[in-house]
Design a protein around this motif. Structure first.
Motif, PDB file in Angstrom:
ATOM      1  N   PRO A  82       0.838  -1.202   0.000  1.00 13.15           N
ATOM      2  CA  PRO A  82       0.000   0.000   0.000  1.00 13.15           C
ATOM      3  C   PRO A  82       0.874   1.254   0.000  1.00 13.15           C
ATOM      4  CG  PRO A  82       0.067  -0.973   2.191  1.00 13.15           C
ATOM      5  CD  PRO A  82       0.767  -1.938   1.278  1.00 13.15           C
ATOM      6  N   LEU A  83       0.286   2.384  -0.298  1.00 13.45           N
ATOM      7  CA  LEU A  83       1.056   3.624  -0.346  1.00 13.45           C
ATOM      8  C   LEU A  83       1.575   4.036   1.029  1.00 13.45           C
ATOM      9  CD1 LEU A  83      -1.104   5.724  -2.819  1.00 13.45           C
ATOM     10  CD2 LEU A  83       1.168   4.769  -3.223  1.00 13.45           C
ATOM     11  N   ALA A  84       0.843   3.687   2.074  1.00 10.75           N
ATOM     12  CA  ALA A  84       1.265   4.063   3.422  1.00 10.75           C
ATOM     13  C   ALA A  84       0.980   2.933   4.404  1.00 10.75           C
ATOM     14  CB  ALA A  84       0.548   5.338   3.878  1.00 10.75           C
ATOM     15  N   VAL A  85       1.928   2.722   5.318  1.00 18.50           N
ATOM     16  CA  VAL A  85       1.786   1.704   6.362  1.00 18.50           C
ATOM     17  C   VAL A  85       2.107   2.346   7.703  1.00 18.50           C
ATOM     18  CG1 VAL A  85       2.638  -0.488   7.286  1.00 18.50           C
ATOM     19  CG2 VAL A  85       2.453  -0.168   4.814  1.00 18.50           C
ATOM     20  N   VAL A  86       1.241   2.125   8.670  1.00 17.24           N
ATOM     21  CA  VAL A  86       1.507   2.557  10.041  1.00 17.24           C
ATOM     22  C   VAL A  86       1.538   1.303  10.907  1.00 17.24           C
ATOM     23  CG1 VAL A  86       0.735   3.919  12.020  1.00 17.24           C
ATOM     24  CG2 VAL A  86       0.356   4.776   9.691  1.00 17.24           C
ATOM     25  N   PHE A  87       2.713   0.991  11.453  1.00 14.07           N
ATOM     26  CA  PHE A  87       2.828  -0.160  12.342  1.00 14.07           C
ATOM     27  C   PHE A  87       2.208   0.171  13.695  1.00 14.07           C
ATOM     28  CE2 PHE A  87       6.521  -1.354   9.593  1.00 14.07           C
ATOM     29  CZ  PHE A  87       6.044  -2.597   9.217  1.00 14.07           C
ATOM     30  N   VAL A  88       1.560  -0.811  14.276  1.00 15.57           N
ATOM     31  CA  VAL A  88       0.969  -0.662  15.606  1.00 15.57           C
ATOM     32  C   VAL A  88       1.548  -1.762  16.487  1.00 15.57           C
ATOM     33  CG1 VAL A  88      -1.160  -0.530  16.941  1.00 15.57           C
ATOM     34  CG2 VAL A  88      -1.152   0.187  14.534  1.00 15.57           C
ATOM     35  N   THR A  89       2.135  -1.384  17.613  1.00 20.48           N
ATOM     36  CA  THR A  89       2.794  -2.382  18.460  1.00 20.48           C
ATOM     37  C   THR A  89       2.769  -1.981  19.929  1.00 20.48           C
ATOM     38  OG1 THR A  89       4.911  -3.499  18.887  1.00 20.48           O
ATOM     39  CG2 THR A  89       5.026  -1.253  18.070  1.00 20.48           C
ATOM     40  N   ALA A  90       2.807  -2.981  20.779  1.00 22.24           N
ATOM     41  CA  ALA A  90       2.894  -2.735  22.218  1.00 22.24           C
ATOM     42  C   ALA A  90       4.339  -2.806  22.695  1.00 22.24           C
ATOM     43  CB  ALA A  90       2.045  -3.755  22.969  1.00 22.24           C
ATOM     44  N   TYR A  91       5.267  -3.063  21.778  1.00 25.13           N
ATOM     45  CA  TYR A  91       6.668  -3.261  22.148  1.00 25.13           C
ATOM     46  C   TYR A  91       7.549  -2.250  21.433  1.00 25.13           C
ATOM     47  CZ  TYR A  91       4.574  -7.669  23.558  1.00 25.13           C
ATOM     48  OH  TYR A  91       3.764  -8.607  24.119  1.00 25.13           O
TER      49      TYR A  91
END
Length: 251
Positions: A82-91
């Motif tokens: 995809p054109l943009a990726v936002v990672f989401v993490t608890a670490y």
């Protein structure tokens, strides 16, 4: 950033194996009328299928998921990124890897509304830029030795099969990716890359010529001197692509 800078709606996919986390993101995204949620996924496998089918502009992608984590998803997507990726993490240990991967941003759980808004604004900006620049999709994600990075497809010299993986040769370096030769052959620009063997693909600009080997068959010789076996099955195709219509030539 105001939505008027994005003439099209932002097709968005939410990926997290925790239902509550997905719900929280959906609520925050629902406050933005320009955001169109195309699907929510609870696993990496679902995400792979959804991205290929729906082609979202933006993906909020959980890093830690069983069987197939967020970095695995990006690697296996190939040119379907995809054109943009936002990672989401608890670490927070994943934060640096996210930026090494060329990810636009990351959200560290638990995050507040202000931090979410900053990430979304950056995503919108990148999407606007990507829509005006087709080159934005000319990348592959490579995961190795605990690091993840973006690789320009134009930098690949040749590719060889390696069991269930493919090995990308870039100068003196090589990178294993979890993609089959069939997948890569289908995805790569056929005007730039050419199959010369069931287990080998070359970038045509890297080819210096053809040379007979000891068995009387032809090898494809690259600019750096690398010799690769040319299969009889692909001879005619390679001959045509290299402009050797009349006869076989030696380098």
């Amino acid at each position: 950033m105001h939505s008027k800078e994005l003439p099209e709606r932002v097709r968005t996919l939410v990926v997290d194996d925790e239902p509550l986390a997905r719900s929280n993101l959906m609520v925050l995204l629902g406050l933005h009328p320009e955001i169109e949620i195309v699907r929510e996924c609870g696993s990496g496998a679902e995400a792979l299928s959804a991205v290929r089918e729906l082609k979202p502009d933006l993906v909020f992608l959980d890093v830690e998921m069983p069987e197939c984590d967020g970095f695995d998803v990006l690697e296996m997507l190939g040119r379907d990124l995809p054109l943009a990726v936002v990672f989401v993490t608890a670490y927070d240990k994943y934060a640096l890897r996210a930026f090494d991967a060329g990810a636009l941003d990351y959200l560290l759980k638990p995050f507040d509304n202000a931090r979410f808004e900053r990430a979304l604004d950056r995503a919108k900006e990148k999407i606007a830029q990507g829509r005006s620049s087709p080159q934005a999709r000319e990348l592959l994600v490579v995961k190795s030795a605990g690091q993840v990075s973006f690789l320009k497809i134009s930098e690949i010299d040749w590719i060889e099969a390696a069991d269930y993986y493919s090995c990308l040769h870039v100068g003196t370096k090589s990178h294993l990716v979890r993609r089959s030769m069939a997948e890569l052959d289908q995805e790569l620009d056929q005007s730039v890359f050419c199959r010369i063997h069931r287990s080998t693909i070359v970038q045509l600009d890297r080819v210096r010529g053809l040379k007979l080997n000891e068995s009387g068959e032809y090898d494809v010789v690259l600019n750096d001197g690398t010799r690769l076996r040319l299969s009889r099955r692909y001879r005619a195709q390679v001959q045509s692509r290299l402009g050797l219509a009349g006869s076989w030539q030696e380098s």
